[in-house]
Design an enzyme around this catalytic site. Structure first.
Site, PDB file in Angstrom:
ATOM      1  N   LYS A  22       0.833  -1.211   0.000  1.00  0.00           N
ATOM      2  CA  LYS A  22       0.000   0.000   0.000  1.00  0.00           C
ATOM      3  C   LYS A  22       0.867   1.259   0.000  1.00  0.00           C
ATOM      4  CE  LYS A  22      -1.817   1.838   3.939  1.00  0.00           C
ATOM      5  NZ  LYS A  22      -1.761   3.304   4.054  1.00  0.00           N
ATOM      6  N   ASN A  23       1.862   1.296   0.885  1.00  0.00           N
ATOM      7  CA  ASN A  23       2.639   2.530   1.033  1.00  0.00           C
ATOM      8  C   ASN A  23       3.604   2.768  -0.120  1.00  0.00           C
ATOM      9  OD1 ASN A  23       1.288   3.146   3.327  1.00  0.00           O
ATOM     10  ND2 ASN A  23       2.973   2.714   4.737  1.00  0.00           N
ATOM     11  N   CYS A 117      -5.409  13.297  12.922  1.00  0.00           N
ATOM     12  CA  CYS A 117      -5.925  11.959  12.625  1.00  0.00           C
ATOM     13  C   CYS A 117      -5.792  11.128  13.876  1.00  0.00           C
ATOM     14  CB  CYS A 117      -5.193  11.326  11.454  1.00  0.00           C
ATOM     15  SG  CYS A 117      -3.592  10.697  11.893  1.00  0.00           S
ATOM     16  N   ARG A 122       0.284  14.736  13.224  1.00  0.00           N
ATOM     17  CA  ARG A 122       0.847  14.506  11.886  1.00  0.00           C
ATOM     18  C   ARG A 122       0.805  15.728  10.966  1.00  0.00           C
ATOM     19  NH1 ARG A 122      -1.148   8.623   9.893  1.00  0.00           N
ATOM     20  NH2 ARG A 122       0.741   8.677   8.674  1.00  0.00           N
ATOM     21  N   ASP A 305       4.508   0.948  12.049  1.00  0.00           N
ATOM     22  CA  ASP A 305       3.338   0.245  11.509  1.00  0.00           C
ATOM     23  C   ASP A 305       3.263  -1.226  11.942  1.00  0.00           C
ATOM     24  OD1 ASP A 305       2.491   2.544  10.303  1.00  0.00           O
ATOM     25  OD2 ASP A 305       2.985   1.951   8.255  1.00  0.00           O
ATOM     26  N   ARG A 397      -8.606  -0.457   4.595  1.00  0.00           N
ATOM     27  CA  ARG A 397      -7.736   0.548   3.973  1.00  0.00           C
ATOM     28  C   ARG A 397      -6.396  -0.061   3.589  1.00  0.00           C
ATOM     29  NH1 ARG A 397      -6.509   5.409   7.378  1.00  0.00           N
ATOM     30  NH2 ARG A 397      -5.233   5.677   5.526  1.00  0.00           N
TER      31      ARG A 397
HETATM   32  C1  UD1 Z   1       4.292   7.075   6.349  1.00  0.00           C
HETATM   33  C2  UD1 Z   1       3.441   5.844   6.113  1.00  0.00           C
HETATM   34  C3  UD1 Z   1       2.815   5.388   7.421  1.00  0.00           C
HETATM   35  C4  UD1 Z   1       3.896   5.197   8.491  1.00  0.00           C
HETATM   36  C5  UD1 Z   1       4.763   6.445   8.605  1.00  0.00           C
HETATM   37  C6  UD1 Z   1       5.957   6.270   9.543  1.00  0.00           C
HETATM   38  C7  UD1 Z   1       2.711   6.122   3.821  1.00  0.00           C
HETATM   39  C8  UD1 Z   1       1.599   6.412   2.882  1.00  0.00           C
HETATM   40  N1  UD1 Z   1       2.418   6.165   5.140  1.00  0.00           N
HETATM   41  O1  UD1 Z   1       3.403   8.100   6.811  1.00  0.00           O
HETATM   42  O2  UD1 Z   1       2.141   4.151   7.189  1.00  0.00           O
HETATM   43  O3  UD1 Z   1       3.274   4.966   9.735  1.00  0.00           O
HETATM   44  O4  UD1 Z   1       5.292   6.795   7.306  1.00  0.00           O
HETATM   45  O5  UD1 Z   1       6.755   5.209   9.114  1.00  0.00           O
HETATM   46  O6  UD1 Z   1       3.815   5.842   3.411  1.00  0.00           O
HETATM   47  N2  UD1 Z   1       6.119  14.968  10.522  1.00  0.00           N
HETATM   48  C9  UD1 Z   1       6.176  16.316  10.784  1.00  0.00           C
HETATM   49  N3  UD1 Z   1       6.063  17.198   9.737  1.00  0.00           N
HETATM   50  C10 UD1 Z   1       5.900  16.773   8.451  1.00  0.00           C
HETATM   51  C11 UD1 Z   1       5.839  15.389   8.202  1.00  0.00           C
HETATM   52  C12 UD1 Z   1       5.959  14.520   9.264  1.00  0.00           C
HETATM   53  O7  UD1 Z   1       6.335  16.738  11.925  1.00  0.00           O
HETATM   54  O8  UD1 Z   1       5.802  17.605   7.547  1.00  0.00           O
HETATM   55  C13 UD1 Z   1       6.227  14.006  11.646  1.00  0.00           C
HETATM   56  C14 UD1 Z   1       4.989  13.156  11.847  1.00  0.00           C
HETATM   57  O9  UD1 Z   1       4.029  13.810  12.632  1.00  0.00           O
HETATM   58  C15 UD1 Z   1       5.560  11.923  12.512  1.00  0.00           C
HETATM   59  C16 UD1 Z   1       6.937  11.793  11.845  1.00  0.00           C
HETATM   60  O10 UD1 Z   1       7.218  13.058  11.289  1.00  0.00           O
HETATM   61  O11 UD1 Z   1       5.735  12.165  13.879  1.00  0.00           O
HETATM   62  C17 UD1 Z   1       7.017  10.756  10.745  1.00  0.00           C
HETATM   63  O12 UD1 Z   1       5.939  10.898   9.881  1.00  0.00           O
HETATM   64  P1  UD1 Z   1       6.010  10.544   8.330  1.00  0.00           P
HETATM   65  O13 UD1 Z   1       7.195   9.697   8.050  1.00  0.00           O
HETATM   66  O14 UD1 Z   1       5.855  11.799   7.547  1.00  0.00           O
HETATM   67  O15 UD1 Z   1       4.710   9.693   8.137  1.00  0.00           O
HETATM   68  P2  UD1 Z   1       3.866   9.613   6.821  1.00  0.00           P
HETATM   69  O16 UD1 Z   1       4.777   9.845   5.665  1.00  0.00           O
HETATM   70  O17 UD1 Z   1       2.633  10.437   6.960  1.00  0.00           O
END
Ligand code: UD1
Length: 417
Positions: A22-23, A117, A122, A305, A397
């Site tokens: 999925k990711n 969420c 996030r 995850d 999902r």
């Molecule tokens: C992706 C995965 C999700 C997984 C996560 C962490 C996909 C579609 N989803 O989510 O399944 O749980 O990686 O491995 O690939 N953060 C910020 N600012 C930002 C972006 C992130 O502060 O602009 C923080 C987030 O709140 C979190 C951390 O960074 O605490 C990591 O998040 P991130 O790696 O961005 O998660 P996703 O990419 O949303």
């Protein structure tokens, strides 16, 4: 609303095939926005999030079709509406992945802010900051991120923290920028490397994807390509944890053991015999699992995850396991539900101390997010009697045909409406 009914107590046994990730699928689908030619993806998992992404891309003008082998063809010849509306973004945060490609290709984009969420706040500030550094003008108005740029310009981006979709968004945007972009402190997740492989087949010039420094030399245009989506390492890990918790013996085909070493290591530590071959992982658990300590962190460390699923294993283990969640601040909701099944878990901040009990008892529980729901399925598979899991749409999902696959391994599981 659909519910799952599970009669626990059957050790899982048999063989199943792992689905595409999925990711990886979601960012790969967004890569289609970068070219007017056709992008064809195979090994596509059939999931609610993939359907949501199809809807999102279609309403922008992308032509999407399924071929006879269930591959997905995406053609963004003309983009009539570079907007991701609130109604779709609120159901799937990964919608933010259209932002980078849209601004790079169309010079403008409007994407609803994802908002909070279930597993924490996030934010997407790092996506925005990175695009600004590439020269996009960004404003946030009425809940929408608006981005504009004539042509993005390569830059050195030092990420404040490791973000998976942030790295993917900026890598895609940089492909069509003028000049070279260097992303430092990039996410090393295998899904980033899978995306880079596809972008390279489309004509992008990327080095270092899968390491913490990704370098992209921008090109004027990308072309179509065909790409096979990598195996889902989280689905793989979930089935292995389920087999281990039930004292079962399973073989998974179509897996990529190299992408889940931290998970295999923890399963071995809990007492499972794990044999990984080329595309295959076999696991057998002969005794009661032992409690293991887990600390989540960016790849290659233990994935957030898989945290909930390991908690289910620790819940019935011999001894105590300490689970520390360092990625998301509110990712223990499954612990409260597991307590309804008789688990003994103490939570303090981002740490859960799981005292293993010999037996869980079936009860009604509620799924709160995707991976939480998977952990409740595992707990239900080991519990005595019947477990009913509500709000199962979370599971849909991210897990393709989960009841069918578990039933194939002997589980007594069925969906009721
Ligand atoms: C992706 C995965 C999700 C997984 C996560 C962490 C996909 C579609 N989803 O989510 O399944 O749980 O990686 O491995 O690939 N953060 C910020 N600012 C930002 C972006 C992130 O502060 O602009 C923080 C987030 O709140 C979190 C951390 O960074 O605490 C990591 O998040 P991130 O790696 O961005 O998660 P996703 O990419 O949303």
């Amino acid at each position: 609303m659909d519910k799952l009914l599970i009669q626990g107590g059957v050790p899982l046994a048999g063989e199943i095939r792992v689905s595409g990730a999925k990711n990886a699928a979601l960012p790969l689908m967004c890569a289609a926005l970068l070219t007017e030619d056709e992008l064809t993806l195979s090994n596509v998992p059939h999931l609610r999030d993939v359907s949501t992404m199809v809807r999102l891309l279609s309403q922008m003008g992308v032509e999407v079709s399924l071929d006879d082998r269930l591959g997905l063809s995406l053609r963004a010849a003309r983009l009539s509406n570079p907007t991701a509306p609130y109604e779709l973004v609120k159901t799937m945060r990964a919608s933010i992945l259209v932002l980078g490609p849209l601004v790079a290709r169309c010079g403008e984009a409007r994407v609803s802010l994802p908002g909070g969420c279930a597993i924490g706040t996030r934010p997407v500030d790092l996506h925005i900051k990175g695009l600004e550094a590439l020269g996009a003008e960004i404003s946030v108005e009425q809940g929408y991120i608006s981005a504009k740029a004539k042509r993005l310009k390569g830059a050195r981006l030092v990420m404040d923290l490791v973000t998976v979709t942030g790295t993917e968004n900026l890598m895609m945007a940089a492909c069509l920028a003028e000049g070279t972009t260097v992303i430092e402190n990039a996410a090393r997740e295998p899904e980033v490397a899978d995306l880079a492989q596809c972008l390279t087949a489309m004509g992008a010039r990327i080095r270092g994807a899968g390491s913490d420094v990704v370098t992209v030399d921008g090109v004027a245009r990308l072309r179509g390509a065909s790409h096979r989506i990598m195996a889902d390492r989280i689905e793989t890990g979930t089935f292995l944890a389920a087999a281990a918790a039930t004292g079962g013996s399973v073989t998974l085909h179509g897996a990529n053991p190299g992408t889940l070493e931290a998970v295999l290591e923890k399963l071995r530590e809990s007492g499972a015999e794990v044999r990984a071959g080329d595309g295959t992982i076999a696991l057998a658990m002969r005794d009661r699992p032992r409690g293991v300590n887990v600390r989540t962190a960016p790849y290659p460390a233990f994935p957030t995850d898989m945290q909930a699923q390991l908690m289910a294993l620790d819940a019935i283990a011999d001894g105590t396991g300490v689970i520390t969640e360092t990625i998301f601040e509110n990712r223990f909701m499954h612990a409260l539900e597991m307590q309804r099944l008789g688990a003994d878990i103490e939570i303090s901040g981002n740490t859960a101390v799981v005292h293993g009990v010999r037996q869980l008892q079936g009860a009604n529980v509620m799924a709160t997010d995707l991976r939480a729901s998977a952990s409740l399925v595992i707990a239900g598979l080991v519990a005595e009697g019947e477990t009913r899991i509500d709000r199962i749409y979370h599971l849909d999902r991210g897990y393709e045909c989960i009841e069918e696959k578990l039933a194939q391994l002997g589980a007594r599981i069925r969906r009721v409406t």
